[in-house]
Design a protein around this motif. Structure first.
Motif, PDB file in Angstrom:
ATOM      1  N   SER A   1      10.278  -5.426  -0.342  1.00  0.00           N
ATOM      2  CA  SER A   1       9.617  -6.196   0.721  1.00  0.00           C
ATOM      3  C   SER A   1       9.848  -7.704   0.627  1.00  0.00           C
ATOM      4  CB  SER A   1       8.114  -5.887   0.723  1.00  0.00           C
ATOM      5  OG  SER A   1       7.544  -6.131  -0.549  1.00  0.00           O
TER       6      SER A   1
ATOM      7  N   PRO B   1       8.288  -1.080  -0.986  1.00  0.00           N
ATOM      8  CA  PRO B   1       7.407  -2.161  -1.435  1.00  0.00           C
ATOM      9  C   PRO B   1       8.096  -3.153  -2.365  1.00  0.00           C
ATOM     10  CG  PRO B   1       6.246  -0.074  -1.519  1.00  0.00           C
ATOM     11  CD  PRO B   1       7.673   0.240  -1.212  1.00  0.00           C
TER      12      PRO B   1
ATOM     13  N   ARG C   1       5.793 -13.449   1.329  1.00  0.00           N
ATOM     14  CA  ARG C   1       6.866 -12.994   0.445  1.00  0.00           C
ATOM     15  C   ARG C   1       6.525 -13.250  -1.017  1.00  0.00           C
ATOM     16  NH1 ARG C   1      12.438 -16.181   0.501  1.00  0.00           N
ATOM     17  NH2 ARG C   1      11.009 -17.684  -0.460  1.00  0.00           N
ATOM     18  N   ASN C   2       5.998 -14.420  -1.327  1.00  0.00           N
ATOM     19  CA  ASN C   2       5.664 -14.738  -2.718  1.00  0.00           C
ATOM     20  C   ASN C   2       4.579 -13.821  -3.275  1.00  0.00           C
ATOM     21  OD1 ASN C   2       7.556 -16.763  -2.667  1.00  0.00           O
ATOM     22  ND2 ASN C   2       6.080 -18.411  -2.296  1.00  0.00           N
ATOM     23  N   ARG C   3       3.612 -13.500  -2.424  1.00  0.00           N
ATOM     24  CA  ARG C   3       2.569 -12.570  -2.881  1.00  0.00           C
ATOM     25  C   ARG C   3       3.155 -11.191  -3.172  1.00  0.00           C
ATOM     26  NH1 ARG C   3      -3.027 -13.542   0.587  1.00  0.00           N
ATOM     27  NH2 ARG C   3      -3.372 -15.714  -0.084  1.00  0.00           N
ATOM     28  N   LEU C   4       4.037 -10.748  -2.283  1.00  0.00           N
ATOM     29  CA  LEU C   4       4.679  -9.448  -2.513  1.00  0.00           C
ATOM     30  C   LEU C   4       5.550  -9.487  -3.758  1.00  0.00           C
ATOM     31  CD1 LEU C   4       5.693  -8.612   1.168  1.00  0.00           C
ATOM     32  CD2 LEU C   4       3.876  -7.521  -0.158  1.00  0.00           C
ATOM     33  N   ARG C   5       6.247 -10.607  -3.964  1.00  0.00           N
ATOM     34  CA  ARG C   5       7.121 -10.734  -5.133  1.00  0.00           C
ATOM     35  C   ARG C   5       6.306 -10.683  -6.427  1.00  0.00           C
ATOM     36  NH1 ARG C   5      11.094 -15.523  -4.556  1.00  0.00           N
ATOM     37  NH2 ARG C   5      12.077 -14.031  -3.139  1.00  0.00           N
ATOM     38  N   GLU C   6       5.159 -11.375  -6.455  1.00  0.00           N
ATOM     39  CA  GLU C   6       4.304 -11.361  -7.638  1.00  0.00           C
ATOM     40  C   GLU C   6       3.698  -9.974  -7.866  1.00  0.00           C
ATOM     41  OE1 GLU C   6       3.731 -13.651  -9.930  1.00  0.00           O
ATOM     42  OE2 GLU C   6       5.195 -14.971  -8.962  1.00  0.00           O
ATOM     43  N   LYS C   7       3.400  -9.303  -6.770  1.00  0.00           N
ATOM     44  CA  LYS C   7       2.758  -7.993  -6.877  1.00  0.00           C
ATOM     45  C   LYS C   7       3.687  -6.963  -7.501  1.00  0.00           C
ATOM     46  CE  LYS C   7       0.375  -4.514  -4.049  1.00  0.00           C
ATOM     47  NZ  LYS C   7      -0.085  -4.167  -2.671  1.00  0.00           N
ATOM     48  N   TYR C   8       4.982  -7.017  -7.161  1.00  0.00           N
ATOM     49  CA  TYR C   8       5.916  -5.989  -7.615  1.00  0.00           C
ATOM     50  C   TYR C   8       6.880  -6.485  -8.681  1.00  0.00           C
ATOM     51  CZ  TYR C   8       4.228  -3.616  -3.447  1.00  0.00           C
ATOM     52  OH  TYR C   8       3.435  -3.032  -2.519  1.00  0.00           O
ATOM     53  N   LYS C   9       6.601  -7.690  -9.221  1.00  0.00           N
ATOM     54  CA  LYS C   9       7.504  -8.246 -10.234  1.00  0.00           C
ATOM     55  C   LYS C   9       7.525  -7.369 -11.490  1.00  0.00           C
ATOM     56  CE  LYS C   9       7.595 -12.659 -10.822  1.00  0.00           C
ATOM     57  NZ  LYS C   9       7.197 -14.047 -11.225  1.00  0.00           N
ATOM     58  N   SER C  10       6.358  -6.883 -11.869  1.00  0.00           N
ATOM     59  CA  SER C  10       6.277  -6.106 -13.114  1.00  0.00           C
ATOM     60  C   SER C  10       7.064  -4.805 -13.038  1.00  0.00           C
ATOM     61  CB  SER C  10       4.821  -5.810 -13.441  1.00  0.00           C
ATOM     62  OG  SER C  10       4.218  -5.057 -12.395  1.00  0.00           O
TER      63      SER C  10
END
Length: 541
Positions: free
Chosen positions: A435, A432, A529-538
């Motif tokens: 991703s 994840p 991709r941006n949504r996934l990046r924001e979701k797992y950034k933390s």
């Protein structure tokens, strides 16, 4: 001061910024050029009458749309300037275009009663309407109801044409498909020595029922043809040549010299919609490109479905499981080198391995009743998608590996310390977080695959596909069928067209549409991709 500027490296920042700005300007300018030249084709231009005096002293009248101007290099424009006039009437003149020398033009005028008739065959007609035959009655141009009857004849002909097309692709197409399946069933029984009298009688009975239904539909279709050919219009060209045009051959008619600006805008959007949603005609030089749009998008979707899991699995194995040594380094070098192989090589490989070897083997095992006609042993949508998946596989592998390498080792160790297995760590934590990198690889793969043409010419794409790979006949998605592609359509229209001048605007329009399709596909992938990046950034910090 100057030495300090160069030592700081700031000049490289300005150099890179300037290079990026120039690149953006060039790309935007190119897209704007393609858009202007392509989309201007759909605007209803005014039609002018040109009176010329030839070198032998004779007078000549020409009528059409001003298409282009040309002055030979180094020549005097006042003497050598030429204009290219789209005169249409190919069935009368043989060509759609005519060059006129500017110095021979003695008069240019516009007539309000000029009629432009877009036909299904022979291109546009430019001239004047004299009489329309509607429901067995003649209406002269001087009659008050002339233009009303003329438009009613065109509307009815178009409705009947759509009805016939629906019959051919719907009920009649379904019957033909079922008849072919029954023929294959009979052949299969013969090959398996199970052709009993009862089985053959059942097939014959179903065939006869389908043939009876086909005869009814065929008679209905012929009746529609007769009705559509009943109406016609008598026209005459600017130089007095008479012609009768069947209403069934007319797509639309307009008088551009009388149209207001609002009417022209409305007509413009009608033509743009026709270009996007209709099928091509006249050797792909007129009509729409919907089958090519559909084929391009469907091939890219299938390619994405195939390349993503294989690319991710390969990257996970190389980065997480494979022993890092000489063999693994060799595999990585081979993967990187595969990205530089010319696309036509992939096409040749796809033709030899996928089409002839794999497809031929599938035909031997599962479709012997169809031989010698190939089912999967010929170019088609499936093999084109797999070939492009193989072509773009290195991009997905490299991007995914880079994403995996950016995930801190502490995250893996923390997951394992909490009791998770390595597989659970990969599936629930590592993948994840990687991703966004996978989506980056997929974006690059989509951008390359959507624009490729060379390998597709060998493994599935054709000039004109009579049926889409998706229809109402089971199994509904026909991966063995050939398909149309926007990239190949550009090549075919631009370089293989019998009427190059008429096809040139469609080359620009199709190229602009292909760019838009690629942009839309990429925007969709970038959003994900941006949504996934924001979701797992933390989790990365």
């Amino acid at each position: 001061m100057r030495e300090k500027f160069f030592k700081s490296g700031e000049h490289w920042v300005w150099f890179n910024a300037g290079a990026i700005a120039i690149s953006i300007i060039m790309v935007v300018s190119l897209i704007a050029l393609i858009a202007i030249r392509g989309l201007s084709h759909f605007w209803p231009a005014n039609v002018h009458v040109y009176q010329t005096q030839l070198d032998n002293g004779t007078q000549q009248l020409s009528m059409g749309e001003l298409y282009d101007e040309e002055v030979p290099k180094g020549a005097d424009p006042a003497v050598e300037k030429q204009i290219l006039l789209k005169v249409g009437n190919r069935d009368l003149y043989g060509l759609d275009f005519r060059w006129l020398k500017a110095r021979n033009i003695t008069d240019v005028s516009m007539r309000e009663d000029v009629m432009v008739i877009e036909r299904r065959e022979w291109g546009n007609f430019y001239g004047f309407v004299e009489n329309v035959r509607f429901d067995g009655k003649n209406y002269s141009v001087n009659d008050e109801t002339f233009y009303e009857k003329f438009q009613m004849a065109i509307d009815r002909a178009n409705e009947l044409h759509d009805t016939v097309k629906d019959l051919e692709k719907g009920d009649i197409g379904s019957i033909n498909y079922q008849l072919e399946q029954l023929r294959l069933d009979r052949r299969r029984l013969e090959l398996e020595n199970e052709a009993t009298d009862e089985a053959l009688a059942d097939i014959a009975q179903r065939e006869q029922a389908l043939k009876d239904e086909f005869e009814v539909l065929q008679a209905e279709m012929f009746a529609i043809y007769d009705k559509a050919n009943r109406d016609s219009v008598d026209v005459v060209t600017i130089d007095g040549k008479p012609l009768t045009i069947k209403a069934s051959n007319i797509v639309m008619a307009l008088q551009p010299n009388q149209m207001s600006w609002i009417e022209k805008v409305g007509h413009y959007f009608i033509k743009v919609a026709e270009f996007i949603f209709d099928e091509p005609r006249e050797a792909n030089t007129e009509g729409g490109v919907f089958p090519a749009i559909f084929g391009t998008v469907m091939m890219v979707i299938l390619m994405s479905i195939m390349v993503t899991p294989f690319g991710v699995v390969a990257a996970v194995y190389l980065h997480e499981y494979a022993k890092q040594g000489f063999l693994t380094r060799t595999i990585r070098i081979a993967v990187n080198n595969l990205a530089g192989v010319p696309s036509i090589v992939y096409g040749v490989f796809g033709l030899g391995f996928f089409v002839y070897f794999l497809g031929g083997s599938i035909d031997e095992l599962f479709y012997p009743e169809a031989k010698p006609a190939p089912t999967f042993g010929t170019s088609g949508l499936l093999w084109a998608s797999i070939t492009l998946a193989l072509l773009t596989l290195p991009v997905v592998i490299v991007s995914t590996e880079e994403g995996l390498s950016r995930i801190p080792k502490s995250i893996r160790e923390g997951s394992l310390a909490l009791g998770a297995t390595k597989v659970e760590t990969l599936w629930r934590t590592v993948l994840p977080m990687a991703s966004p990198a996978m989506m980056t690889g997929l974006i690059l793969a989509i951008a390359r695959a959507a624009g490729e043409v060379a390998p597709l010419m060998l493994v599935g794409v054709v000039k004109l596909a009579p049926t889409l790979p998706l229809d109402g006949n089971a199994p509904f998605i026909h991966l063995e069928r050939k398909f149309m592609h926007l990239g190949f359509h550009i090549y075919d229209v631009g370089f293989q067209s019998p009427n190059v001048e008429a096809a040139r605007p469609l080359v620009y329009a199709t190229a602009f549409l292909l760019v838009l399709v690629i942009i839309l596909l990429n925007i969709t992938a970038i959003k994900i991709r941006n949504r996934l990046r924001e979701k797992y950034k933390s989790l990365e910090h």
